[in-house]
Enzyme design. Sequence first.
Site, mmCIF file in Angstrom:
data_model
loop_
_atom_site.group_PDB
_atom_site.id
_atom_site.type_symbol
_atom_site.label_atom_id
_atom_site.label_comp_id
_atom_site.label_asym_id
_atom_site.label_seq_id
_atom_site.Cartn_x
_atom_site.Cartn_y
_atom_site.Cartn_z
ATOM 1 N N ARG A 1 0.758 -1.310 -0.074
ATOM 2 C CA ARG A 1 0.055 -0.076 -0.116
ATOM 3 C C ARG A 1 0.900 1.057 -0.025
ATOM 4 N NH1 ARG A 1 -4.077 2.161 4.747
ATOM 5 N NH2 ARG A 1 -5.125 3.510 3.360
ATOM 6 N N HIS B 1 0.812 4.406 -2.629
ATOM 7 C CA HIS B 1 0.644 5.814 -2.291
ATOM 8 C C HIS B 1 1.961 6.685 -2.714
ATOM 9 C CE1 HIS B 1 -3.086 5.545 -0.016
ATOM 10 N NE2 HIS B 1 -3.012 4.441 -0.580
ATOM 11 N N ASP B 2 3.111 5.967 -2.862
ATOM 12 C CA ASP B 2 4.306 6.615 -3.283
ATOM 13 C C ASP B 2 4.182 6.820 -4.697
ATOM 14 O OD1 ASP B 2 6.806 8.137 -2.896
ATOM 15 O OD2 ASP B 2 7.793 6.231 -3.685
ATOM 16 N N GLY C 1 4.910 9.620 -9.100
ATOM 17 C CA GLY C 1 5.897 8.937 -9.542
ATOM 18 C C GLY C 1 6.604 7.936 -8.221
ATOM 19 N N ASP D 1 9.232 7.999 -6.340
ATOM 20 C CA ASP D 1 10.582 8.798 -5.891
ATOM 21 C C ASP D 1 10.750 8.900 -4.435
ATOM 22 O OD1 ASP D 1 8.246 10.462 -5.179
ATOM 23 O OD2 ASP D 1 8.736 11.984 -6.310
ATOM 24 N N SER E 1 8.954 10.141 -2.197
ATOM 25 C CA SER E 1 8.365 11.197 -1.370
ATOM 26 C C SER E 1 7.354 10.921 -0.307
ATOM 27 C CB SER E 1 7.805 12.066 -2.452
ATOM 28 O OG SER E 1 6.704 11.491 -3.212
ATOM 29 N N GLU F 1 3.533 14.527 2.042
ATOM 30 C CA GLU F 1 2.727 13.696 1.699
ATOM 31 C C GLU F 1 2.011 12.748 2.854
ATOM 32 O OE1 GLU F 1 4.206 11.383 -1.815
ATOM 33 O OE2 GLU F 1 4.726 13.314 -2.669
ATOM 34 N N ASN G 1 -3.358 9.513 3.698
ATOM 35 C CA ASN G 1 -2.285 8.679 3.923
ATOM 36 C C ASN G 1 -2.328 8.536 5.582
ATOM 37 O OD1 ASN G 1 -1.174 8.177 1.452
ATOM 38 N ND2 ASN G 1 0.141 10.048 1.566
ATOM 39 N N PRO H 1 -6.881 6.814 -5.473
ATOM 40 C CA PRO H 1 -8.182 6.038 -5.366
ATOM 41 C C PRO H 1 -8.812 6.107 -3.923
ATOM 42 C CG PRO H 1 -6.507 4.079 -5.703
ATOM 43 C CD PRO H 1 -5.804 5.604 -5.671
ATOM 44 N N HIS I 1 -5.473 -6.389 -2.932
ATOM 45 C CA HIS I 1 -6.752 -6.388 -2.015
ATOM 46 C C HIS I 1 -6.616 -7.935 -1.511
ATOM 47 C CE1 HIS I 1 -8.980 -2.298 -2.450
ATOM 48 N NE2 HIS I 1 -7.711 -2.185 -2.151
ATOM 49 N N ASP J 1 -9.446 -9.783 2.259
ATOM 50 C CA ASP J 1 -9.813 -11.262 1.682
ATOM 51 C C ASP J 1 -9.980 -11.736 2.797
ATOM 52 O OD1 ASP J 1 -10.101 -13.644 0.642
ATOM 53 O OD2 ASP J 1 -8.036 -13.697 -0.400
ATOM 54 N N THR K 1 -8.454 -16.009 2.548
ATOM 55 C CA THR K 1 -6.875 -16.252 2.842
ATOM 56 C C THR K 1 -6.215 -14.844 2.823
ATOM 57 O OG1 THR K 1 -6.695 -16.153 0.324
ATOM 58 C CG2 THR K 1 -6.993 -18.307 1.457
#
Length: 326
Positions: free
Chosen positions: A68, A72-73, A78, A80, A82, A94, A100, A170, A200, A246, A249
């Site tokens: 995740r 999110h990076d 891109g 990087d 950050s 960020e 986040n 998203p 997920h 899930d 599993t």
Amino acid sequence: MAPSSLPQTPPSAVVIVLFLLFSTALLCESRLSIDYYSKTCPSFTKIMQDTITNKQITSPTTAAGALRLFFHDCLPNGCDGSILISSTAFNKAERDADINLSLPGDPFDLIVRAKTALELACPNTVSCSDILAVATRDLVTMLGGPYYNVYLGRKDSRVSSASSLEGKLPKPTMSMSQLINLFSSSGFTVQEMVALSGAHTIGFSHCKEFSSNISNDTHYNPRFAQALKQACSGYPNNPTLSVFNDIMTPNKFDNLYYQNLPKGLGLLESDHGLYGDPRTKPFVELYARDQNKFFQDFAKAMQKLSVYGIKTGRRGEIRHRCDAVN
């Protein structure tokens, strides 16, 4: 022959030669490769493997958290590094953006541990963004997921701003059209989006991300909806309450996430949307019946994501600490 009669190189030719040499140097500096650190940091692979294995054994949720964190990076601006930078009194980074705040601490800790060990072995050599990319791949593989090559040589961003994320990540409440447009704006197809959604298959979501939908969304299996209500009944007083994405599993990287969706066992509104929308449903059905195809497409999409918007050469830096700009 007198010195004055020697042929002189035109100044323009010197400029051209220097330009070509400079361009070649930049190209070599910018080129990614699988064995990027083979000479500059020969112990890179072993240090990464040891650090990742130790962390995952002691904290089994690290793998899902790293996956995740990687998304999110990479997806907004891109890959990087950050997302790793801490806020200061003058800048909200960020990692402190509202979207986040629910990122778990274990993957951040993993990156710090790996960076510390690598700085001792190979000072100022390995970027934080490369560490995150390799850690994510290795952790996915440890849980049974596909192996894919990670090309190395990224540089780290010098800036990180919470405001730069607006509309670039998203959200569970987004419509399928919004999600498709978001991924499309970063160059990813509908099929690649569905393949990446297979992340997920591991990890969990906090109750606040889906509790309001349980009673209103008819796509939930009734028994599953009742179980979710009970599991999340105390979340207003305990925002850390969460449920596995899930339920079959949760700690294995497989294709059961896709098999769950037709049964009403998806957790988030966006999960149900994947099966309910005619643009994405065929890919859900494909991956539900063919795990090898899912693994193949997930690996390709992850490899594509891992080089999205990267910084190379002089466009970035090698941070001494992953949580702070040099």
